[in-house]
Design a protein around this motif. Structure first.
Motif, mmCIF file in Angstrom:
data_model
loop_
_atom_site.group_PDB
_atom_site.id
_atom_site.type_symbol
_atom_site.label_atom_id
_atom_site.label_comp_id
_atom_site.label_asym_id
_atom_site.label_seq_id
_atom_site.Cartn_x
_atom_site.Cartn_y
_atom_site.Cartn_z
ATOM 1 N N ASP A 49 -3.185 -19.441 0.568
ATOM 2 C CA ASP A 49 -4.720 -19.007 -0.841
ATOM 3 C C ASP A 49 -5.440 -19.490 -0.069
ATOM 4 O OD1 ASP A 49 -4.479 -22.060 -0.716
ATOM 5 O OD2 ASP A 49 -3.880 -22.726 -3.183
ATOM 6 N N ASN A 50 -6.852 -19.010 -0.112
ATOM 7 C CA ASN A 50 -7.899 -19.355 1.047
ATOM 8 C C ASN A 50 -8.110 -20.822 0.795
ATOM 9 O OD1 ASN A 50 -8.258 -17.187 1.350
ATOM 10 N ND2 ASN A 50 -9.663 -16.715 0.304
ATOM 11 N N GLU A 51 -7.671 -21.512 -0.078
ATOM 12 C CA GLU A 51 -8.717 -22.944 -0.266
ATOM 13 C C GLU A 51 -7.471 -23.682 0.521
ATOM 14 O OE1 GLU A 51 -8.243 -27.029 -3.710
ATOM 15 O OE2 GLU A 51 -8.594 -24.696 -4.288
ATOM 16 N N ALA A 52 -6.008 -23.549 1.089
ATOM 17 C CA ALA A 52 -5.319 -24.474 1.477
ATOM 18 C C ALA A 52 -5.130 -24.001 2.831
ATOM 19 C CB ALA A 52 -4.005 -24.091 1.714
ATOM 20 N N ALA A 54 -8.078 -23.141 4.608
ATOM 21 C CA ALA A 54 -10.066 -24.051 4.117
ATOM 22 C C ALA A 54 -9.549 -25.630 4.890
ATOM 23 C CB ALA A 54 -10.869 -23.974 3.593
ATOM 24 N N HIS A 55 -8.518 -26.379 3.919
ATOM 25 C CA HIS A 55 -7.892 -27.668 4.304
ATOM 26 C C HIS A 55 -7.375 -27.718 6.098
ATOM 27 C CE1 HIS A 55 -6.394 -31.109 3.257
ATOM 28 N NE2 HIS A 55 -5.114 -31.184 3.657
ATOM 29 N N TYR A 73 -9.777 -13.901 8.707
ATOM 30 C CA TYR A 73 -9.566 -13.157 7.426
ATOM 31 C C TYR A 73 -9.649 -11.397 7.808
ATOM 32 C CZ TYR A 73 -10.330 -18.119 5.438
ATOM 33 O OH TYR A 73 -10.281 -18.960 4.997
ATOM 34 N N GLU A 162 -17.496 -17.680 5.530
ATOM 35 C CA GLU A 162 -17.819 -17.318 4.169
ATOM 36 C C GLU A 162 -17.765 -16.266 3.194
ATOM 37 O OE1 GLU A 162 -22.429 -19.200 2.295
ATOM 38 O OE2 GLU A 162 -21.551 -19.655 4.402
ATOM 39 N N VAL A 165 -14.321 -15.180 2.098
ATOM 40 C CA VAL A 165 -13.677 -15.913 1.416
ATOM 41 C C VAL A 165 -14.140 -15.607 0.018
ATOM 42 C CG1 VAL A 165 -13.223 -18.764 0.387
ATOM 43 C CG2 VAL A 165 -13.513 -18.098 3.056
#
Length: 687
Positions: A49-52, A54-55, A73, A162, A165
């Motif tokens: 996912d996008n959060e992972a 970004a991490h 993306y 940004e 996402v």
């Protein structure tokens, strides 16, 4: 003169190599999507996912070796522009910095959050300009800039990470990392994702482009090889002629005590010095010519990359110039060491009038011609399995045939002169020119050989470029024959769409197989056509705009045509210089003979005309053989690449034929002037 010939031959080889290298870079860059500054590429798992992501990017950015990180993306997003909604292909971009794909702006400012950067064709079709607002999946984006980006037949735009996402439907496909990074260290840090070096990914993409354009790159490679062969032939022919004239000087050195080994070393050392110095000048000229052409291409938008000067290639050209000059001097060095002084002095007056070894030359020519036929047949057979191998075999066949023609060159000159014998009674200048051609058939054959090679390469290029262009345009018309293409599989009710488009005054529509093809009605622009198409289909239906693809193909064809024109021009210039050098040496060698004919009543104009006729004679022979065999091998090359040859461009080939003859006569202007200025008394006393 000898130095000039070597310099021009080297310039020809150097410029051909540099043009080929930069043309290849331009074509590869068209299909390259990985920024040049990328050192490491991370491809995350599809399920992430996008959060992972970004991490993961934050972890990499925290490394001290990292200079810049950008997550790419990608997604097909519903975009409303100008009151119409369609599917756009959106990609994220950092907006600036070394990892940005945004080129120099044509309009607008650098990309920021809440903004979008559009391709030129997308903006034109949408009727959108800088400052307007589009809505992507409910998110308003202001058009910040418009410029040249890959559009691939769809409406495209670049947005920030940004915004990508926030849209939510876009997929993270890769992470670009710039810095002094170790791929293994990055892999250990982020776990399951695929990690490769940026260099490896760029090489992979370059291979993909190379495989797609194997014919173009193969043709460039073959031409560079033939350019190098041309350089060697020109250097060898010139050096042999010059040292044949110096038989008297070498004989006198033997008379005053020079040993055979000393003479050989003297000749070879002189050849190496001439080759090195002329090669340096030729490399500089070739570099300047290629750099100038690339600068012109950059200013016209055909090239975006910086000029690649390829130092190793230039050094190779310099080494080739020196070695080929030394190799060309080997027969002269050997003859200088073996001949006795008296024999050399006796032979010096007729160095080019010696008899040719008919049997040996005919046997060698026969073997080479049969080998050429066999190699050409092997190339035709290999065309169905390996295009590059087939092209290489075809080129080798041409080289073998060329060498065969070189072997029988003096006999061709004699036969051609015999055909012209009935014309000799009408003019003293014609009689002198034909007599000189028959008596010094090797010298005339050397001049004709240079022209034959130049015209042959030119004819092959003319046929090849014309055939490849016609084949590409035929494919383009077959696959992208309309301005807009709507795949039937993507439409719920194709018949209803066709009916709506048929009723619309801005569109001409037809169905071809699995595609709905739409063209603008007379007087309709791109914006009106886009409105007609999008009003007739459901929101989000993919529409492919063929104009983008056609524009890309036309740009590639234009690059190929420019390369062909440049190669043809350089080839013919070198051939003309070869004519001028050979005739100048011929005048210097025949000074006494010209003086004798002047003493017997030939006018200055007659002496000039005889030299012009001799140049025209050699040019006609070279042009006939060059056009015939060059055209044939151009057709064979097209067949090797799986292209439909069609009819040869007769008009262009005819222009080449007569143009070379006229240019050869013009190239003989300086030697003609020299011949006309020979005084009977001074010339008779010259020896």
């Amino acid at each position: 003169m000898m130095g000039l010939a070597i310099a021009l031959a080297t310039a020809f080889a150097a410029s051909s190599i540099l043009i080929a290298i930069n043309a290849r870079a331009a074509l590869v860059a068209f299909g390259m999507t990985t920024p040049e500054a990328t050192d490491v590429v991370v491809v995350p798992p599809e399920s992430i996912d996008n959060e992972a992501v970004a991490h993961m990017a934050g972890q990499v950015a925290a490394l001290p070796e990292t200079d810049e990180v950008a997550v790419e993306y990608l997604g097909d997003v519903s975009v409303e522009a100008g009151g119409l909604t369609s599917t756009w292909k959106l990609t994220s971009d950092p907006g600036s910095g070394s990892l940005s794909a945004i080129p120099d702006l044509e309009e607008g400012d650098a990309l920021q959050a809440g903004e979008i950067y559009l391709g030129v064709s997308t903006a034109e079709r949408s009727g959108v300009s800088v400052g307007d607002t589009v809505v992507a999946a409910g998110r308003e984006l202001v058009v910040a800039g418009i410029g040249q980006i890959h559009e691939f037949g769809m409406d495209v735009g670049l947005i920030t990470e940004e915004d990508a996402v926030a849209i939510g439907s876009m997929t993270p496909v890769q992470i670009f990392i710039a810095g002094d990074m170790d791929p293994d260290a990055v892999s250990a840090l982020i776990g399951d994702s695929l990690v490769i070096s940026g260099e490896e990914q760029r090489a992979d993409q370059a291979r993909t482009v190379t495989d797609t354009l194997v014919g173009v790159f193969g043709a460039l490679t073959v031409f560079v090889g033939l350019a190098l062969l041309s350089a060697v032939v020109i250097v060898g022919s010139t050096f042999r002629t010059v040292f044949s004239r110096r038989a008297t000087e070498l004989a006198l050195l033997r008379c005053v005590g020079a040993g055979r080994a000393q003479l050989r070393r003297l000749v070879l050392f002189e050849a190496a010095c001439i080759g090195l110095l002329s090669g340096i000048f030729g490399v500089a000229v070739g570099w300047a010519l290629a750099a100038g052409l690339v600068a012109v291409a950059q200013s016209s938008g055909l090239l975006t990359d910086a000029f690649n000067s390829a130092p190793l290639a230039l050094v190779a050209c310099l080494v080739l110039a020196t070695l080929s000059t030394v190799v060309a001097a080997l027969p002269a060095a050997k003859a200088a060491g073996k001949a006795s002084p008296i024999a050399a002095l006796s032979a010096a007056r007729a160095t080019e009038a010696r008899s040719t070894r008919r049997a040996v030359r005919l046997v060698a020519a026969s073997v080479l011609a049969l080998s050429a036929v066999a190699t050409g047949a092997a190339g035709a057979i290999a065309a169905s399995t390996d295009e590059f191998l087939a092209l290489g075999l075809t080129a080798l066949s041409g080289v073998l045939l060329f060498v065969a023609l070189v072997c029988i060159g003096p006999f061709i000159v004699q036969w051609f002169a015999a055909l012209l014998r009935p014309l000799t009674g009408s003019s003293g200048a014609v009689r002198v020119a034909v007599s000189n051609a028959r008596r010094s058939s090797r010298r005339t054959a050397a001049m004709s050989t240079v022209l034959m090679l130049g015209v042959g390469l030119t004819a092959a290029l003319v046929v090849g470029v014309a055939g490849a262009t016609a084949d590409a345009r035929e494919d383009m018309e077959s696959n992208f024959s309309s301005a807009a293409i709507i795949p039937v599989d993507f439409v719920d009710d194709p018949d209803a769409v066709v009916d709506l488009l048929t009723e619309h005054p801005a569109a001409d529509v037809r169905v071809d197989g699995l595609d709905i093809l739409v063209d603008p009605a007379p007087g309709t622009g791109a914006v009106e056509l886009r409105s007609a198409v999008l009003e007739s289909v459901s929101d989000g239906t993919p529409v492919f705009w063929a104009s983008d693809v056609r524009e890309g193909i036309e740009q590639t064809l234009l690059v190929g045509q420019i390369i062909g024109i440049v190669m043809i021009s350089v080839t013919l210039i070198v051939a003309m210089v070869g004519v001028m050098v050979t005739l100048a040496l011929s005048v210097a060698e025949r000074r006494e003979e010209i003086a004798l004919t002047r003493a017997l009543g030939m006018t200055r104009a007659g002496a000039r005309r005889s030299l012009a006729i001799e140049a025209a004679l050699a040019a006609t022979m070279g042009s006939i053989t060059g056009v015939v065999f060059g055209s044939g091998y151009g057709l064979l090359a097209l067949n090797a690449l799986g292209m439909s040859a069609g009819a040869p461009p007769i008009g262009s080939l005819t222009a080449v034929f007569f143009g070379v003859i006229i240019a050869s006569i013009l190239a003989a202007a300086i030697p003609m002037r020299t011949a006309g200025r020979v005084s009977p008394a001074i010339g008779m006393a010259a020896r």
